[in-house]
Motif scaffolding. Structure first.
Motif, PDB file in Angstrom:
ATOM      1  N   SER A  25      34.190  14.199  87.929  1.00 61.96           N
ATOM      2  CA  SER A  25      34.921  15.284  88.566  1.00 61.96           C
ATOM      3  C   SER A  25      36.144  14.737  89.262  1.00 61.96           C
ATOM      4  N   GLY A  26      37.241  15.451  89.119  1.00 61.22           N
ATOM      5  CA  GLY A  26      38.469  15.052  89.786  1.00 61.22           C
ATOM      6  C   GLY A  26      38.481  15.509  91.226  1.00 61.22           C
ATOM      7  N   ASN A  27      39.401  14.964  92.004  1.00 59.92           N
ATOM      8  CA  ASN A  27      39.533  15.392  93.392  1.00 59.92           C
ATOM      9  C   ASN A  27      40.969  15.790  93.689  1.00 59.92           C
ATOM     10  N   GLY A  28      41.663  16.280  92.663  1.00 59.73           N
ATOM     11  CA  GLY A  28      43.048  16.721  92.822  1.00 59.73           C
ATOM     12  C   GLY A  28      43.129  17.960  93.701  1.00 59.73           C
ATOM     13  N   SER A  29      44.314  18.406  93.968  1.00 57.44           N
ATOM     14  CA  SER A  29      44.505  19.557  94.854  1.00 57.44           C
ATOM     15  C   SER A  29      44.587  20.839  94.033  1.00 57.44           C
ATOM     16  N   THR A  30      43.451  21.312  93.549  1.00 61.26           N
ATOM     17  CA  THR A  30      43.373  22.545  92.790  1.00 61.26           C
ATOM     18  C   THR A  30      43.117  23.693  93.760  1.00 61.26           C
ATOM     19  N   PRO A  31      43.885  24.787  93.656  1.00 60.84           N
ATOM     20  CA  PRO A  31      43.657  25.921  94.549  1.00 60.84           C
ATOM     21  C   PRO A  31      42.248  26.471  94.399  1.00 60.84           C
ATOM     22  N   ALA A  32      41.677  26.933  95.497  1.00 62.19           N
ATOM     23  CA  ALA A  32      40.306  27.435  95.488  1.00 62.19           C
ATOM     24  C   ALA A  32      40.164  28.642  94.558  1.00 62.19           C
ATOM     25  N   TRP A  50      45.577  -0.624  73.335  1.00 61.17           N
ATOM     26  CA  TRP A  50      46.195   0.704  73.378  1.00 61.17           C
ATOM     27  C   TRP A  50      45.146   1.784  73.612  1.00 61.17           C
ATOM     28  N   ARG A  51      44.021   1.715  72.885  1.00 62.41           N
ATOM     29  CA  ARG A  51      42.954   2.718  73.054  1.00 62.41           C
ATOM     30  C   ARG A  51      42.393   2.675  74.475  1.00 62.41           C
ATOM     31  N   SER A  52      42.192   1.481  75.000  1.00 68.34           N
ATOM     32  CA  SER A  52      41.681   1.356  76.375  1.00 68.34           C
ATOM     33  C   SER A  52      42.664   1.948  77.367  1.00 68.34           C
ATOM     34  N   ALA A  53      43.960   1.685  77.172  1.00 63.74           N
ATOM     35  CA  ALA A  53      44.985   2.243  78.063  1.00 63.74           C
ATOM     36  C   ALA A  53      45.046   3.757  77.930  1.00 63.74           C
ATOM     37  N   ASN A  54      44.888   4.269  76.702  1.00 63.50           N
ATOM     38  CA  ASN A  54      44.875   5.712  76.471  1.00 63.50           C
ATOM     39  C   ASN A  54      43.702   6.363  77.200  1.00 63.50           C
ATOM     40  N   THR A  55      42.531   5.741  77.117  1.00 63.03           N
ATOM     41  CA  THR A  55      41.348   6.267  77.804  1.00 63.03           C
ATOM     42  C   THR A  55      41.564   6.291  79.310  1.00 63.03           C
ATOM     43  N   LYS A  56      42.076   5.198  79.859  1.00 66.92           N
ATOM     44  CA  LYS A  56      42.326   5.139  81.301  1.00 66.92           C
ATOM     45  C   LYS A  56      43.346   6.192  81.725  1.00 66.92           C
ATOM     46  N   SER A  57      44.375   6.393  80.919  1.00 67.80           N
ATOM     47  CA  SER A  57      45.394   7.396  81.219  1.00 67.80           C
ATOM     48  C   SER A  57      44.789   8.803  81.258  1.00 67.80           C
ATOM     49  N   ILE A  58      43.930   9.114  80.283  1.00 66.95           N
ATOM     50  CA  ILE A  58      43.269  10.427  80.250  1.00 66.95           C
ATOM     51  C   ILE A  58      42.384  10.593  81.487  1.00 66.95           C
ATOM     52  N   GLN A  59      41.602   9.564  81.809  1.00 63.04           N
ATOM     53  CA  GLN A  59      40.702   9.640  82.970  1.00 63.04           C
ATOM     54  C   GLN A  59      41.491   9.807  84.264  1.00 63.04           C
ATOM     55  N   ASP A  60      42.557   9.022  84.438  1.00 59.73           N
ATOM     56  CA  ASP A  60      43.371   9.114  85.650  1.00 59.73           C
ATOM     57  C   ASP A  60      44.064  10.470  85.761  1.00 59.73           C
ATOM     58  N   SER A  61      44.605  10.955  84.647  1.00 60.04           N
ATOM     59  CA  SER A  61      45.311  12.240  84.652  1.00 60.04           C
ATOM     60  C   SER A  61      44.360  13.395  84.940  1.00 60.04           C
ATOM     61  N   ALA A  62      43.167  13.357  84.366  1.00 66.17           N
ATOM     62  CA  ALA A  62      42.182  14.412  84.614  1.00 66.17           C
ATOM     63  C   ALA A  62      41.781  14.427  86.086  1.00 66.17           C
ATOM     64  N   ALA A  65      44.587  15.840  88.202  1.00 68.05           N
ATOM     65  CA  ALA A  65      44.737  17.282  88.021  1.00 68.05           C
ATOM     66  C   ALA A  65      43.551  18.068  88.587  1.00 68.05           C
ATOM     67  N   GLY A  66      42.481  17.362  88.938  1.00 65.26           N
ATOM     68  CA  GLY A  66      41.310  18.041  89.483  1.00 65.26           C
ATOM     69  C   GLY A  66      40.390  18.600  88.410  1.00 65.26           C
ATOM     70  N   TYR A  67      40.492  18.084  87.189  1.00 66.52           N
ATOM     71  CA  TYR A  67      39.639  18.545  86.094  1.00 66.52           C
ATOM     72  C   TYR A  67      38.312  17.799  86.113  1.00 66.52           C
ATOM     73  N   ASP A  68      37.271  18.486  85.664  1.00 66.37           N
ATOM     74  CA  ASP A  68      35.979  17.853  85.435  1.00 66.37           C
ATOM     75  C   ASP A  68      36.054  17.268  84.028  1.00 66.37           C
ATOM     76  N   LEU A  69      36.005  15.944  83.907  1.00 67.13           N
ATOM     77  CA  LEU A  69      36.150  15.277  82.615  1.00 67.13           C
ATOM     78  C   LEU A  69      34.798  14.899  82.040  1.00 67.13           C
ATOM     79  N   LYS A  70      34.556  15.328  80.817  1.00 65.97           N
ATOM     80  CA  LYS A  70      33.384  14.900  80.052  1.00 65.97           C
ATOM     81  C   LYS A  70      33.935  13.966  78.981  1.00 65.97           C
ATOM     82  N   PHE A  71      33.624  12.676  79.084  1.00 69.64           N
ATOM     83  CA  PHE A  71      34.183  11.659  78.194  1.00 69.64           C
ATOM     84  C   PHE A  71      33.120  11.121  77.255  1.00 69.64           C
ATOM     85  N   SER A  72      33.507  10.921  75.993  1.00 62.45           N
ATOM     86  CA  SER A  72      32.587  10.360  75.019  1.00 62.45           C
ATOM     87  C   SER A  72      33.306   9.284  74.213  1.00 62.45           C
TER      88      SER A  72
END
Length: 101
Positions: A25-32, A50-62, A65-72
Motif C-alpha cells: 500500500s502506498g502512503n501518498g497524499s490521496t484525497p479521502a 533494466w527489468r529490476s530498475a523498471n520494477t523499482k520505478s513501478i513500485q516507487d511510483s505506485a 501516488a498512493g496506489y495499492d500495488l499487487k506485484f507479481s
C-alpha cells in the motif's frame, strides 16, 4: 509496458497468482474522497538491470501516488504471467499493467 483497465466478471475470490505475488500500500497524499486504486503489475522477471530498475520505478511510483500495488514476478514464464493477470481480475483490481515476455 501495457496498461489495461480491468472490469472483473468473476464473483469468486480464488488465488491464481504466482508464489511471488505481493501487495504494497502506498502512503501518498490521496484525497479521502477519492476511490482507492489498486494496481496489479506483472513483471516478466528480473533477468537484467533494466527489468529490476523498471520494477523499482513501478513500485516507487505506485507508492508515491498512493496506489495499492499487487506485484507479481513471472520468473520468465508466460504461464506465470497469465496466472497473475487472472488473479488480478479475480481480485478486481482497478488497473492491470504488465511487461511483455
Amino acid at each position: 509496458m501495457v496498461m489495461l483497465v480491468s472490469t472483473a466478471c468473476s464473483s469468486t475470490n480464488g488465488g491464481a497468482g504466482s508464489d511471488k505475488e505481493t501487495s504494497t500500500s502506498g502512503n501518498g497524499s490521496t484525497p479521502a474522497s477519492a476511490k482507492a486504486i489498486t494496481l496489479g503489475f506483472s513483471q516478466v522477471g528480473a533477468e537484467s538491470g533494466w527489468r529490476s530498475a523498471n520494477t523499482k520505478s513501478i513500485q516507487d511510483s505506485a507508492k508515491e501516488a498512493g496506489y495499492d500495488l499487487k506485484f507479481s514476478d513471472a520468473q520468465q514464464k508466460q504461464e506465470n504471467q497469465i496466472k497473475a493477470l487472472r488473479s488480478f481480475i479475480q481480485q478486481k483490481v482497478t488497473v492491470i499493467a504488465f511487461s511483455l515476455l
